[in-house]
Design a protein around this motif. Structure first.
Motif, short mmCIF file in Angstrom:
data_model
loop_
_atom_site.label_atom_id
_atom_site.label_comp_id
_atom_site.label_asym_id
_atom_site.label_seq_id
_atom_site.Cartn_x
_atom_site.Cartn_y
_atom_site.Cartn_z
N VAL A 115 0.87 -1.19 0.00
CA VAL A 115 0.00 0.00 0.00
C VAL A 115 0.90 1.23 0.00
O VAL A 115 1.87 1.31 0.75
N CYS A 116 0.58 2.20 -0.86
CA CYS A 116 1.37 3.43 -0.94
C CYS A 116 1.32 4.16 0.40
O CYS A 116 0.24 4.36 0.96
N GLU A 117 2.49 4.60 0.90
CA GLU A 117 2.54 5.28 2.19
C GLU A 117 2.04 6.71 2.10
O GLU A 117 1.77 7.35 3.11
N ALA A 118 1.93 7.24 0.89
CA ALA A 118 1.47 8.62 0.73
C ALA A 118 -0.04 8.69 0.54
O ALA A 118 -0.71 9.48 1.21
N CYS A 119 -0.59 7.90 -0.39
CA CYS A 119 -2.01 8.03 -0.71
C CYS A 119 -2.85 6.85 -0.25
O CYS A 119 -4.09 6.91 -0.31
N GLY A 120 -2.22 5.77 0.23
CA GLY A 120 -2.98 4.64 0.75
C GLY A 120 -3.57 3.72 -0.30
O GLY A 120 -4.29 2.78 0.03
N PHE A 136 6.10 3.72 -2.28
CA PHE A 136 5.09 4.61 -2.85
C PHE A 136 4.62 4.08 -4.21
O PHE A 136 5.35 3.36 -4.89
N CYS A 137 3.41 4.47 -4.61
CA CYS A 137 2.94 4.17 -5.95
C CYS A 137 3.75 4.99 -6.96
O CYS A 137 4.46 5.93 -6.56
N VAL A 138 3.63 4.68 -8.23
CA VAL A 138 4.43 5.35 -9.26
C VAL A 138 4.24 6.86 -9.20
O VAL A 138 5.19 7.64 -9.27
N ARG A 139 2.99 7.28 -9.03
CA ARG A 139 2.67 8.70 -9.04
C ARG A 139 3.35 9.43 -7.86
O ARG A 139 3.98 10.46 -8.03
N ASP A 140 3.22 8.86 -6.67
CA ASP A 140 3.81 9.52 -5.49
C ASP A 140 5.33 9.43 -5.49
O ASP A 140 6.01 10.32 -4.98
N GLN A 141 5.87 8.35 -6.04
CA GLN A 141 7.32 8.25 -6.17
C GLN A 141 7.84 9.38 -7.07
O GLN A 141 8.83 10.03 -6.75
#
Ligand SMILES: [Zn+2]
Length: 128
Positions: A89-94, A110-115
Motif C-alpha cells: 500500500v502506498c505510504e502517501a495516498c494509501g 510509494f505508488c508510481v505517481r507519489d514516487q
C-alpha cells in the motif's frame, strides 16, 4: 504478488545487500594502513595528486555505502510492513502500489505517481 513470495524476494534482497555492505566495509578497513603510508608520503609534492584522488575515492565509496544502507533500510522497512499487513500500500495516498511495480521493486514504498512526486520534490530547491 502474494505476501509469501514478497517476503522471499525481500529476504533475498536483504541478504544480498547485507553481504555487499559487509564486503565493502571489510575492503574499507584495509584502507586504514593505506592512509598511513599516504600521510608519510604527503610531504613529497609528486604525491599530492594521488592524495586528491584518494579523497575523491573515499567520498565516492562513502556515497556507495550510504546508497547500500538506504536500500537495505527500505528492504527492512518493507519486511516490517509485511509483518504488519500494510505491505503493497502506498505510504502517501494509501492506494495499492500495483503488482507490476512490486514485481520490479519489492521494496517500493510509494505508488508510481507519489514516487515521481517525491523525486521531483527532492530535486526542486526549497521555497520554489
Ligand atoms: Zn500513492
Amino acid at each position: 504478488m502474494d505476501a509469501e513470495r514478497a517476503q522471499e524476494r525481500l529476504e533475498q534482497e536483504r541478504d544480498r545487500l547485507a553481504e555487499l555492505r559487509a564486503r565493502f566495509e571489510s575492503e574499507h578497513l584495509t584502507d586504514e594502513s593505506e592512509d598511513e603510508s599516504l600521510a608519510e608520503l604527503s610531504h613529497q609534492p609528486q604525491h599530492q595528486a594521488d592524495t586528491g584522488t584518494e579523497t575523491f575515492n573515499r567520498e565516492r565509496d562513502l556515497s556507495i555505502l550510504e546508497q547500500l544502507e538506504a536500500e537495505l533500510a527500505d528492504v527492512e522497512h518493507a519486511l516490517r510492513r509485511l509483518d504488519e499487513g500494510t505491505y503493497g500500500v502506498c505510504e502517501a495516498c494509501g492506494q495499492p502500489i500495483g503488482e507490476d511495480r512490486l514485481e520490479a521493486m519489492p521494496e517500493a514504498r510509494f505508488c508510481v505517481r507519489d514516487q515521481a512526486l517525491a523525486e521531483k520534490e527532492a530535486k526542486t530547491p526549497a521555497g520554489e
